[in-house]
Design a protein around this motif. Sequence first.
Motif, mmCIF file in Angstrom:
data_model
loop_
_atom_site.group_PDB
_atom_site.id
_atom_site.type_symbol
_atom_site.label_atom_id
_atom_site.label_comp_id
_atom_site.label_asym_id
_atom_site.label_seq_id
_atom_site.Cartn_x
_atom_site.Cartn_y
_atom_site.Cartn_z
ATOM 1 N N LYS A 1 0.838 -1.200 0.000
ATOM 2 C CA LYS A 1 0.000 0.000 0.000
ATOM 3 C C LYS A 1 0.870 1.246 0.000
ATOM 4 N N VAL A 2 0.497 2.200 -0.832
ATOM 5 C CA VAL A 2 1.226 3.457 -0.976
ATOM 6 C C VAL A 2 0.280 4.615 -0.679
ATOM 7 N N LEU A 3 0.668 5.469 0.252
ATOM 8 C CA LEU A 3 -0.054 6.720 0.464
ATOM 9 C C LEU A 3 0.700 7.788 -0.308
ATOM 10 N N TYR B 1 1.061 -1.635 -7.203
ATOM 11 C CA TYR B 1 0.883 -1.071 -5.861
ATOM 12 C C TYR B 1 -0.577 -0.697 -5.629
ATOM 13 N N PRO C 1 -0.354 2.133 5.049
ATOM 14 C CA PRO C 1 0.573 2.054 3.919
ATOM 15 C C PRO C 1 1.901 1.399 4.300
#
Length: 135
Positions: free
Chosen positions: A11-13, A34, A54
Motif C-alpha cells: 500500500k502506498v499513500l 501497488y 501504507p
Amino acid sequence: MCDKGIAVAVKVLLLEDDDGVRFTFSMALQDAGYDVRPVSSCAEAIAALADFEPGILILDLKIGEETSLPVADYAALLRPDIPVVYITGSRLFTGGELFGLSRNIRWVLHKPVNLTDLLSMVDYVTSKAVSAEAS
C-alpha cells in the motif's frame, strides 16, 4: 502476507497537490502493482492513515503554503518503521537537511521526476521494508 502464492500489493499513500502529477504517479504505481491511496492535502493524508496502513509514504514536500513534514511525523508515531520518499520541486533543504527533520525519510527525488526513477525507488524502499518485516 501471501494467499495461495499470491502476494498482497504494497500500500502506498501518495500526497501530491498537483492534480495531473498525482494522477500520473498514481496510475504508474497502480500499473506497477501497488495499492495506491492518492490524496491532495496534509489533512487528507493524516485522515487516511486512520484506515489505510501504507507500506510507504510518497510525499510532495510543499503542499500549497505548508510542508508535508507533519504527515511524516504523524505516520512515524503510528508506525516508527514506515519509510517516506519525498518529492520536491522546492529549493528548501538543498543541503540534505531534510533527512534530519524526520527519521523515516529514505530518499528525496527532485522534480521533474522520471516515472522509472520513482518506480525504481519505491521498489527498492519497499523491498527493504518487506525484507525487514519478514525477518
